[in-house]
Motif scaffolding. Structure first.
Motif, mmCIF file in Angstrom:
data_model
loop_
_atom_site.group_PDB
_atom_site.id
_atom_site.type_symbol
_atom_site.label_atom_id
_atom_site.label_comp_id
_atom_site.label_asym_id
_atom_site.label_seq_id
_atom_site.Cartn_x
_atom_site.Cartn_y
_atom_site.Cartn_z
ATOM 1 N N LYS A 2 0.831 -1.209 0.000
ATOM 2 C CA LYS A 2 0.000 0.000 0.000
ATOM 3 C C LYS A 2 0.869 1.264 0.000
ATOM 4 N N ILE A 5 2.058 1.849 -3.570
ATOM 5 C CA ILE A 5 0.994 2.382 -4.417
ATOM 6 C C ILE A 5 0.709 3.844 -4.064
ATOM 7 N N ASP A 8 3.325 5.928 -5.639
ATOM 8 C CA ASP A 8 3.076 5.997 -7.085
ATOM 9 C C ASP A 8 1.979 6.998 -7.411
ATOM 10 N N LYS A 39 -6.809 -0.700 -11.412
ATOM 11 C CA LYS A 39 -6.619 -0.390 -9.996
ATOM 12 C C LYS A 39 -5.905 0.949 -9.829
ATOM 13 N N TYR A 40 -4.895 1.184 -10.661
ATOM 14 C CA TYR A 40 -4.175 2.457 -10.583
ATOM 15 C C TYR A 40 -5.085 3.625 -10.946
ATOM 16 N N TYR A 43 -7.258 4.277 -7.889
ATOM 17 C CA TYR A 43 -6.528 4.967 -6.823
ATOM 18 C C TYR A 43 -6.242 6.417 -7.208
#
Length: 150
Positions: A2, A5, A8, A39-40, A43
């Motif tokens: 996590k 991510i 990122d 998913k990116y 987010y």
């Protein structure tokens, strides 16, 4: 993971400062949200809402590569709606400003066992959502997996 991510997404936000407002007050349809890129995107859009950029995201997936909806489980954001739907067979009825098409089977283990479904979502799914984008006058962004070319 996590933390990786989050870093990122924070970096992505900083690198894309000139486009954040392009999503302001938009209804976004994200097809194939449970995959790596999907998913990116989730987010990233979640991060934008935390930075007070108003948007609504409808996430569509049939979970052919992963039965668990990781994003729905991890993302508690009232601006997100999740629909279990096969992109090769149907589209949501609502109108969207932006359609991001990420649907496709990219896992070698899965597409080797599901070759027709891989082709079906790549062809019929893309066709369905292109037709929807044309009808609704939506912007359409398409991402393709390399498997369809092999």
């Amino acid at each position: 993971m996590k933390l990786f991510i989050n870093k990122d997404i924070s970096d992505l936000y900083n690198w894309t400062k000139n486009i954040h407002r392009k999503f302001e007050n938009k209804k976004i349809l994200l097809v194939g949200h449970n995959g790596f890129l999907g998913k990116y995107f989730c987010y990233y859009f979640d991060y934008l809402t935390k930075k007070n950029i108003k948007l609504k995201v409808t996430c569509v997936d049939n979970f052919s590569s992963s039965k668990q909806n990781v994003i729905k489980k991890n993302l508690k954001n009232k601006n997100f709606k999740f629909i279990n739907l096969d992109a090769s067979k149907s589209v949501p009825k609502n109108k969207y400003d932006i359609i991001i098409f990420l649907a496709g089977i990219a896992s070698p283990q899965i597409y080797a066992n599901m070759p027709l479904q891989t082709l079906n979502v790549s062809y019929n799914g893309t066709k369905n959502y292109l037709e929807k984008a044309k009808k609704d006058k939506s912007k359409f962004i398409f991402f393709s997996s390399s498997e369809i070319y092999g």
